[in-house]
Write a protein that holds these residues in place. Sequence first.
Motif, PDB file in Angstrom:
ATOM      1  N   ALA A 390       0.875  -1.233   0.050  1.00 40.84           N
ATOM      2  CA  ALA A 390       0.274   0.232  -0.003  1.00 40.84           C
ATOM      3  C   ALA A 390       0.876   1.289   0.157  1.00 40.84           C
ATOM      4  O   ALA A 390       2.173   1.031   0.211  1.00 40.84           O
ATOM      5  CB  ALA A 390      -1.050  -0.226   1.364  1.00 40.84           C
ATOM      6  N   LYS A 391       0.175   2.367  -0.420  1.00 39.78           N
ATOM      7  CA  LYS A 391       0.897   3.621  -0.342  1.00 39.78           C
ATOM      8  C   LYS A 391      -0.080   4.613   0.601  1.00 39.78           C
ATOM      9  O   LYS A 391      -1.197   4.619   0.495  1.00 39.78           O
ATOM     10  CB  LYS A 391       0.956   4.299  -1.532  1.00 39.78           C
ATOM     11  CG  LYS A 391       1.662   3.705  -2.537  1.00 39.78           C
ATOM     12  CD  LYS A 391       1.762   4.225  -4.061  1.00 39.78           C
ATOM     13  CE  LYS A 391       0.484   4.853  -4.597  1.00 39.78           C
ATOM     14  NZ  LYS A 391       0.572   5.278  -6.139  1.00 39.78           N
ATOM     15  N   VAL A 392       0.692   5.091   1.813  1.00 40.79           N
ATOM     16  CA  VAL A 392      -0.122   5.912   2.623  1.00 40.79           C
ATOM     17  C   VAL A 392       0.336   7.306   2.287  1.00 40.79           C
ATOM     18  O   VAL A 392       1.626   7.912   2.355  1.00 40.79           O
ATOM     19  CB  VAL A 392       0.348   5.783   4.220  1.00 40.79           C
ATOM     20  CG1 VAL A 392      -0.303   6.439   5.112  1.00 40.79           C
ATOM     21  CG2 VAL A 392      -0.223   4.058   4.394  1.00 40.79           C
ATOM     22  N   ILE A 393      -0.739   8.279   2.303  1.00 40.07           N
ATOM     23  CA  ILE A 393      -0.553   9.631   1.716  1.00 40.07           C
ATOM     24  C   ILE A 393      -1.068  10.389   2.676  1.00 40.07           C
ATOM     25  O   ILE A 393      -2.243  10.521   2.871  1.00 40.07           O
ATOM     26  CB  ILE A 393      -0.987   9.984   0.220  1.00 40.07           C
ATOM     27  CG1 ILE A 393      -0.416   8.906  -0.863  1.00 40.07           C
ATOM     28  CG2 ILE A 393      -0.827  11.338  -0.183  1.00 40.07           C
ATOM     29  CD1 ILE A 393      -1.422   7.604  -1.168  1.00 40.07           C
ATOM     30  N   ALA A 394      -0.270  11.347   3.361  1.00 42.76           N
ATOM     31  CA  ALA A 394      -0.588  12.498   4.399  1.00 42.76           C
ATOM     32  C   ALA A 394      -0.485  13.755   3.738  1.00 42.76           C
ATOM     33  O   ALA A 394       0.467  13.996   3.193  1.00 42.76           O
ATOM     34  CB  ALA A 394       0.048  12.012   5.477  1.00 42.76           C
TER      35      ALA A 394
END
Length: 668
Positions: A390-394
Amino acid sequence: MFKKILIANRGEIACRIIRTARRLGVATVAVYSDADRRALHVELADEAYRIGPAEAARSYLDIQAILAACKASGAEAVHPGYGFLSENPAFVETVEAAGLVFIGPSATAIRAMGLKDAAKALMEGAGVPVVPGYHGEEQDGTFLTRQAEAIGYPVLIKARAGGGGKGMRKVERPRDFAAALASAARESEASFGDGRVLVEKYMAKPRHIEVQVFGDNHGNVVHLFERDCSAQRRHQKVIEEAPAPGMSAEMRAAMGAAAVRAAQAIGYSGAGTVEFIADVSEGLRADRFFFMEMNTRLQVEHPVTEAITGLDLVEWQLRVAAGEPLPKRQEDLAIDGWAFEARIYAENPARDFLPATGRLVRFDTPEGVRVDSGVRAGDEITAFYDPMIAKVIAHGPDRTAALGRLAAALAQCRIAGVTTNTGFLGRLCREPHFAAADVDTGLIGREAAALLPNPPAGPRVLALAAIAALDLLEPAIDPDPWSRLIGFRLWGQGWQVVFVEHEGETLEFRVAPSDRRRFEVESGGKRLGLTILRSEGEGTVLADFGDRVVEAVVVRDGRAITLFAEGASHLFHTEETAGLHGEEEAGGDVVAAPMPGLVRLVAVAAGAAVTKGDPLVTMEAMKMELVLTAPRDGVVEAVPVAPGDQVSEGAVLLRLAAEEPEQAGLGN
């Protein structure tokens, strides 16, 4: 706008494209291999077609199989995603010859940027600065060795085709050049079908800064600002951010203009990324950045650009491919806040980021941030494809706020069933230099001792693991009061003994339960008491240790126990599986496959004398090359594998002859 598109890809990017297409009212067609028959992208698409077996070469790289799916589905256009065929000009030409639209640049543009040496010559002509080095056709090893000496060590060997860190080797000393060249060429040939390389000067303190560009079929080109991708391991990106820290208005304008010139030089249409390397030994300077390569596709890290611009880049791709002009001009674009993206991989940072395989027993994603993924709980991470989960984007108003949100989100990620880099990513977010934006591509390597190892499990975590191993953390369902007296004895405490493996060591615990809530745990002569305040069906446990209350999440899968507590995750195995990781446990006499893969090279034969650290067997697994070395000095007794063999995890690749008693310290 198109009515139906086919996505010639899988996983996270296929799911990402489907979301935008659905919002625009465009029907989607998925393709899948046998390994992906029940994959998330297959479930989300409106239609799905099988294109071959699990191996990418016989499925996602099979142009004719993909074209057959286009014909069967009636798709009007093909989106390649990234990786696989996304930068294959022959695929573009085949798609267009079939009367379909390729959602991306022309075959001519891809060819112009596909080979790094030719691309750099083209960029020099367009007035774009390039890295000093040798970018010619000559590939003789002796010739390239002389070029490296002329450039001056350290140098970087790079595959002239492809990207993603494949076929890239840093060489510090002349004596290491030949082996590094051979390894880079093999990996490049395996990844891109082209083993040719170039040699460049390696910069002591480089930053990897790239610019998102977009062109249309009406001659318009804009840039959508920059991303900093300097946090890397094995030349692959780990955390990306936008904008780049420390970027002045002058340098942003200079770099953006250079990127636009690069795209204009090849008549570029669609989404692309111009990658630069900046020498920051004296800080970011407008005269110290150099062209590295251009990726003629959408990038994995495109969400951070979307976050700071408020745009949907996949929507732009579809509109441009459908013949529309760019939705905005350069003067209409602006930066809003800051964004980070962290890539969660199935890999073990403590073992040089060795990729991992397994079933996702649990996959909890954080709230309040964007998460792009192509898997869900129950899915398998196989050895056939890239191990990204997954990619976590903040996103936040400034860098500090965005980084804080990313760190908090990573702490909420609970992934069990496969080893991941989530803990490492959290530690990187808190690393003082990274937090202060003092970052370059060597940061992770310099701080490896603090970043890579998982923190040791403390006594509270170990106590909970011992109780979980005895299945005593499950909530009581039976209302009968006698069922809760699990530790009842007429005389004294009833101790239960359990053996648990953790980090290669087998630990012995004695557990004395007085009921379903109170326990005494003893190990190594130390005793700890605790009370379970709450135990829920989802594995959440609240335990009072007297001096501290700890919340933990416990995931049990057969004999494996994953315990999330005190800011980290820890893996345990009960005694029955302790030490079992393949058909034979690797010891001092055995070199075993750390994961399923293909044997590429065997460097020695039976009877050969080897020294500890000598390269013995080279494997290819999950899009990377693994070099397995001698565990000690000795003589090769047997090599039961050959180049081209497909092996399973734990398979014996090479066996050393047993040491003599005197060598083992048992003589005299």
